[in-house]
Design a protein around this motif. Structure first.
Motif, PDB file in Angstrom:
ATOM      1  N   GLN A 195       4.880  54.416  99.229  1.00 44.09           N
ATOM      2  CA  GLN A 195       4.574  54.703 100.630  1.00 44.09           C
ATOM      3  C   GLN A 195       3.497  53.739 101.124  1.00 44.09           C
ATOM      4  N   LYS A 196       2.475  53.525 100.316  1.00 40.70           N
ATOM      5  CA  LYS A 196       1.389  52.627 100.702  1.00 40.70           C
ATOM      6  C   LYS A 196       1.906  51.206 100.890  1.00 40.70           C
ATOM      7  N   ASP A 197       2.790  50.765  99.999  1.00 42.67           N
ATOM      8  CA  ASP A 197       3.349  49.420 100.119  1.00 42.67           C
ATOM      9  C   ASP A 197       4.087  49.249 101.440  1.00 42.67           C
ATOM     10  N   GLY A 198       4.666  50.316 101.942  1.00 35.93           N
ATOM     11  CA  GLY A 198       5.372  50.265 103.212  1.00 35.93           C
ATOM     12  C   GLY A 198       4.440  50.262 104.404  1.00 35.93           C
ATOM     13  N   GLU A 199       3.164  50.558 104.193  1.00 34.62           N
ATOM     14  CA  GLU A 199       2.211  50.643 105.293  1.00 34.62           C
ATOM     15  C   GLU A 199       1.252  49.465 105.348  1.00 34.62           C
ATOM     16  N   VAL A 200       1.576  48.372 104.696  1.00 36.76           N
ATOM     17  CA  VAL A 200       0.744  47.179 104.735  1.00 36.76           C
ATOM     18  C   VAL A 200       1.289  46.262 105.822  1.00 36.76           C
ATOM     19  N   ASP A 201       0.402  45.843 106.748  1.00 39.46           N
ATOM     20  CA  ASP A 201       0.867  44.980 107.830  1.00 39.46           C
ATOM     21  C   ASP A 201       0.899  43.512 107.377  1.00 39.46           C
ATOM     22  N   ALA A 202       1.269  42.633 108.267  1.00 37.41           N
ATOM     23  CA  ALA A 202       1.425  41.218 107.937  1.00 37.41           C
ATOM     24  C   ALA A 202       0.118  40.597 107.460  1.00 37.41           C
ATOM     25  N   GLY A 203      -1.010  41.154 107.877  1.00 36.62           N
ATOM     26  CA  GLY A 203      -2.312  40.637 107.450  1.00 36.62           C
ATOM     27  C   GLY A 203      -2.761  41.203 106.116  1.00 36.62           C
ATOM     28  N   GLY A 204      -1.937  42.068 105.499  1.00 37.95           N
ATOM     29  CA  GLY A 204      -2.284  42.648 104.209  1.00 37.95           C
ATOM     30  C   GLY A 204      -3.200  43.850 104.309  1.00 37.95           C
ATOM     31  N   ASN A 205      -3.318  44.431 105.520  1.00 38.32           N
ATOM     32  CA  ASN A 205      -4.205  45.577 105.710  1.00 38.32           C
ATOM     33  C   ASN A 205      -3.452  46.886 105.525  1.00 38.32           C
ATOM     34  N   ASN A 206      -4.046  47.796 104.770  1.00 36.77           N
ATOM     35  CA  ASN A 206      -3.459  49.124 104.596  1.00 36.77           C
ATOM     36  C   ASN A 206      -3.818  49.998 105.782  1.00 36.77           C
ATOM     37  N   HIS A 207      -3.000  50.993 106.006  1.00 37.54           N
ATOM     38  CA  HIS A 207      -3.230  51.874 107.145  1.00 37.54           C
ATOM     39  C   HIS A 207      -3.437  53.311 106.728  1.00 37.54           C
ATOM     40  N   GLY A 208      -4.153  53.544 105.688  1.00 37.25           N
ATOM     41  CA  GLY A 208      -4.832  54.764 105.375  1.00 37.25           C
ATOM     42  C   GLY A 208      -4.246  55.955 104.685  1.00 37.25           C
ATOM     43  N   PRO A 209      -3.334  56.738 105.250  1.00 36.45           N
ATOM     44  CA  PRO A 209      -3.006  58.041 104.680  1.00 36.45           C
ATOM     45  C   PRO A 209      -2.537  57.980 103.231  1.00 36.45           C
ATOM     46  N   ALA A 210      -1.772  56.985 102.894  1.00 38.73           N
ATOM     47  CA  ALA A 210      -1.279  56.890 101.512  1.00 38.73           C
ATOM     48  C   ALA A 210      -2.438  56.647 100.553  1.00 38.73           C
ATOM     49  N   ASP A 211      -3.410  55.833 100.970  1.00 39.01           N
ATOM     50  CA  ASP A 211      -4.567  55.582 100.124  1.00 39.01           C
ATOM     51  C   ASP A 211      -5.324  56.876  99.853  1.00 39.01           C
ATOM     52  N   LYS A 212      -5.546  57.666 100.889  1.00 36.00           N
ATOM     53  CA  LYS A 212      -6.270  58.922 100.731  1.00 36.00           C
ATOM     54  C   LYS A 212      -5.497  59.889  99.847  1.00 36.00           C
ATOM     55  N   ALA A 213      -4.203  59.969 100.031  1.00 34.62           N
ATOM     56  CA  ALA A 213      -3.381  60.867  99.214  1.00 34.62           C
ATOM     57  C   ALA A 213      -3.400  60.440  97.758  1.00 34.62           C
ATOM     58  N   GLU A 214      -3.278  59.143  97.499  1.00 33.89           N
ATOM     59  CA  GLU A 214      -3.293  58.651  96.123  1.00 33.89           C
ATOM     60  C   GLU A 214      -4.644  58.923  95.475  1.00 33.89           C
ATOM     61  N   ASP A 215      -5.732  58.698  96.200  1.00 28.67           N
ATOM     62  CA  ASP A 215      -7.061  58.998  95.663  1.00 28.67           C
ATOM     63  C   ASP A 215      -7.189  60.474  95.323  1.00 28.67           C
ATOM     64  N   SER A 216      -6.674  61.332  96.192  1.00 32.96           N
ATOM     65  CA  SER A 216      -6.727  62.771  95.963  1.00 32.96           C
ATOM     66  C   SER A 216      -5.938  63.159  94.718  1.00 32.96           C
ATOM     67  N   ILE A 217      -4.742  62.595  94.573  1.00 39.42           N
ATOM     68  CA  ILE A 217      -3.906  62.882  93.399  1.00 39.42           C
ATOM     69  C   ILE A 217      -4.610  62.410  92.137  1.00 39.42           C
ATOM     70  N   ARG A 218      -5.181  61.223  92.171  1.00 35.03           N
ATOM     71  CA  ARG A 218      -5.867  60.686  90.987  1.00 35.03           C
ATOM     72  C   ARG A 218      -7.064  61.544  90.614  1.00 35.03           C
ATOM     73  N   LYS A 219      -7.857  61.966  91.621  1.00 34.67           N
ATOM     74  CA  LYS A 219      -9.028  62.789  91.331  1.00 34.67           C
ATOM     75  C   LYS A 219      -8.607  64.116  90.693  1.00 34.67           C
TER      76      LYS A 219
END
Length: 92
Positions: A57-81
């Motif tokens: 999901q996160k890979d799908g949310e990276v724009d052309a500049g290589g910037n992530n757009h958040g929700p997947a990062d937060k969810a992954e961090d939560s799952i890892r914790k």
């Protein structure tokens, strides 16, 4: 798939660095102790699958500049914790 029979307090080795020990057997539940270097991630399958979904999901949310757009990062961090906390509790 290699299938092995083990009893309580017996182990198997994976390579030179990973040891899996049968800690307890109660009915249809088996408790495993896993000793591995911190550089090797160890997760229950359902946690691993969730992390992979979040990565996809996160890979799908990276724009052309290589910037992530958040929700997947937060969810992954939560799952890892949650996973890390659960795995540390199981090690005790």
């Amino acid at each position: 798939m290699l299938v092995l029979s083990r009893q309580k307090d017996e182990s198997i080795m994976i390579g030179d660095e990973v040891e899996i020990t049968i800690v307890d057997v109660r009915g249809d539940k088996v408790r495993l102790g896993i000793t591995a270097p911190k550089s090797i991630p160890v997760h229950r399958r359902e946690i691993y699958d969730a992390i992979q979904r979040e990565k996809a999901q996160k890979d799908g949310e990276v724009d052309a500049g290589g910037n992530n757009h958040g929700p997947a990062d937060k969810a992954e961090d939560s799952i890892r914790k949650k996973s890390d906390k659960s795995e540390r509790a199981q090690q005790k």
